[in-house]
Structure formats: structure tokens, C-alpha cells
Design an enzyme around this catalytic site. Structure first.
Site, PDB file in Angstrom:
ATOM      1  N   HIS A 125       0.850  -1.194   0.000  1.00 29.60           N
ATOM      2  CA  HIS A 125       0.000   0.000   0.000  1.00 29.60           C
ATOM      3  C   HIS A 125       0.882   1.240   0.000  1.00 29.60           C
ATOM      4  O   HIS A 125       1.850   1.311   0.760  1.00 29.60           O
ATOM      5  CB  HIS A 125      -0.912   0.025   1.223  1.00 29.60           C
ATOM      6  CG  HIS A 125      -1.807  -1.171   1.350  1.00 29.60           C
ATOM      7  ND1 HIS A 125      -1.335  -2.389   1.800  1.00 29.60           N
ATOM      8  CD2 HIS A 125      -3.122  -1.342   1.082  1.00 29.60           C
ATOM      9  CE1 HIS A 125      -2.343  -3.262   1.800  1.00 29.60           C
ATOM     10  NE2 HIS A 125      -3.430  -2.647   1.370  1.00 29.60           N
ATOM     11  N   LYS A 151      -1.254  -8.053  -3.938  1.00 29.21           N
ATOM     12  CA  LYS A 151      -2.186  -6.924  -3.847  1.00 29.21           C
ATOM     13  C   LYS A 151      -1.397  -5.617  -3.886  1.00 29.21           C
ATOM     14  O   LYS A 151      -0.470  -5.421  -3.102  1.00 29.21           O
ATOM     15  CB  LYS A 151      -3.016  -6.983  -2.568  1.00 29.21           C
ATOM     16  CG  LYS A 151      -3.952  -5.794  -2.402  1.00 29.21           C
ATOM     17  CD  LYS A 151      -4.627  -5.784  -1.029  1.00 29.21           C
ATOM     18  CE  LYS A 151      -5.497  -4.542  -0.877  1.00 29.21           C
ATOM     19  NZ  LYS A 151      -6.052  -4.419   0.505  1.00 29.21           N
ATOM     20  N   ARG A 188     -11.839  -0.133  -9.042  1.00 32.35           N
ATOM     21  CA  ARG A 188     -12.407  -1.171  -8.174  1.00 32.35           C
ATOM     22  C   ARG A 188     -13.490  -1.970  -8.891  1.00 32.35           C
ATOM     23  O   ARG A 188     -13.770  -3.108  -8.530  1.00 32.35           O
ATOM     24  CB  ARG A 188     -12.966  -0.537  -6.894  1.00 32.35           C
ATOM     25  CG  ARG A 188     -11.906   0.127  -6.031  1.00 32.35           C
ATOM     26  CD  ARG A 188     -12.512   0.790  -4.810  1.00 32.35           C
ATOM     27  NE  ARG A 188     -11.488   1.433  -3.993  1.00 32.35           N
ATOM     28  CZ  ARG A 188     -10.777   0.829  -3.050  1.00 32.35           C
ATOM     29  NH1 ARG A 188     -10.996  -0.464  -2.800  1.00 32.35           N
ATOM     30  NH2 ARG A 188      -9.873   1.482  -2.355  1.00 32.35           N
TER      31      ARG A 188
END
Length: 226
Positions: A125, A151, A188
């Protein structure tokens, strides 16, 4: 018709066991693929309490759990030492379907999580920028070399940054990749079209910038399928 096999993940942001249970009761019959338990948001979290939360959730639903205990530098609210934070994941990974551990975690501690987990998400992130494509590709390659899924969640400074995420999804089918904030919110929904296995959604309070709520996410994905 678009083929979409993405699971909508409902991120639970409650800070205590009772509220978590009430939230799970509220969403248990919705067509979601995963529940994310954010242990870093739970007050006075420790290994035993995390285990209690997981057990209670499993009494209510069979929806697969993603266990997360996010670091402060990657968007979490963790006040524990790094060893204590990771210990919660190590001790509880075997009781959930997927465990999320940051790539930035100390390699030895990270490997203990991976060894105990049924399946892993290796996450990265960045809440300040979107790194260059080659840097993000290196992160994906390293993540997939040690875990099951990669991710990437990054902050776009401009709309062009969101295209970087779309290109990563095109180049790496099966990764989770998100461009955050309002600018990147479309990723998304677009990511599932490009084979991303999971898209995260909020229930009431968002757990990340730019998240849609689960009902909106489910509706949009159903419309795309049809």
C-alpha cells in the site's frame, strides 16, 4: 456478456467484538465472496481476542475470511510492536481462508505467517503516490514468488496514474490492484473485468479511500455481467 468471477470482499471496520458480530449478522446473506477482518482497528487486540472474533464469525457464516492486521505505515491503526502485530497473524492464520501480510514485513516474521496460512495475500500500500510501472511490477513479482496472491493499492496524483493500475492488471491476470481515492475508484469495478479475484467494498464506514459500499459494488458487477 462479461465473464466476472471476482469475489466482493466486505471490509469490517468495527472496533469491538459485539459490533463486529452485529455487522456480520447484517451482511451474512448478501452475495459477497469474502469478509475482511481488520484486526488493526479492534481495540485492545491480542492473539486470543483475534481468535475469539474469528470463531464467532465462523459460527454465523461460512463466507471465507481474509485476516488483516495492517501496519500504520500502510493504512492501519496498529499500536502494537511489529512482533506482536505479526504474532496475531501467525497464531490465527490457520483458522481463516486467507491471510494478508505486507511485503514490507520483516522477512523472517513474514515467512512464519506464510508457513501457517492456508492461503496468502502479499500486499503493498502506498498512500502518497503511484510508483513507476517497473517498481510496481517488481513488487508483484516478489509478492508472487512468496505468496499466493499479490495486492497493490496506491494513491493516484492524477488520472494518468490510474492507467498504471489498469496496465498492471492487463499484464498480470489474477492480481489485486487498486488505484485509491475518488480518481481511482473506477478501478475497483474495472479490475474484475480484468480477472482480479477480489474487490474490496465498505459496509458503512470505508476502510480505504475511494471504496464503494457493498450494495453498489454488487449491483455494478451484476450489471456488467448482464
Amino acid at each position: 456478456m462479461i465473464k466476472i468471477n471476482t469475489g466482493v470482499c466486505a471490509s469490517i471496520t468495527d472496533n469491538n467484538l459485539d459490533d463486529i458480530i452485529r455487522t456480520v449478522e447484517k451482511i451474512k446473506d448478501k452475495p459477497i465472496g469474502y469478509i475482511e477482518l481488520r484486526m488493526d482497528l479492534v481495540e485492545n487486540i491480542n492473539t486470543d481476542l483475534a481468535g475469539q472474533i474469528i470463531a464467532k464469525v465462523k459460527e454465523i457464516t461460512e463466507i471465507p475470511i481474509i485476516l488483516t492486521n495492517r501496519t500504520q505505515t500502510e493504512g492501519g491503526n496498529n499500536k502494537l510492536s511489529e512482533r506482536q502485530r505479526v504474532e496475531i497473524l501467525i497464531e490465527n492464520a490457520k483458522n481463516v481462508e486467507i491471510t494478508d501480510i505486507e511485503l514490507s514485513t520483516d522477512a523472517k516474521l513474514r515467512q512464519k505467517v506464510i508457513d501457517n496460512a492456508n492461503k496468502t495475500i502479499i500486499s503493498y500500500h502506498n498512500f502518497s503516490k503511484t510508483p513507476q510501472m517497473d517498481k510496481l511490477q517488481d513488487i508483484i513479482d516478489e509478492s508472487l514468488s512468496i505468496g499466493d496472491m499479490a495486492k497493490i493499492a496506491v494513491k493516484p496524483v492524477n488520472v494518468e496514474d490510474t492507467y498504471t493500475i489498469i496496465q498492471l492488471l492487463l499484464d498480470n491476470p489474477g492480481i489485486i490492484a487498486i488505484s485509491m481515492d475518488a480518481i481511482g475508484s473506477y478501478t475497483r469495478i474495472f479490475a474484475p473485468i480484468l480477472s482480479s479475484p477480489i474487490t474490496y467494498a465498505s459496509i458503512e464506514k470505508t476502510s480505504a479511500p475511494g471504496q464503494y459500499d457493498i450494495d453498489t459494488t454488487i449491483r455494478l458487477l451484476e450489471q456488467l455481467k448482464n
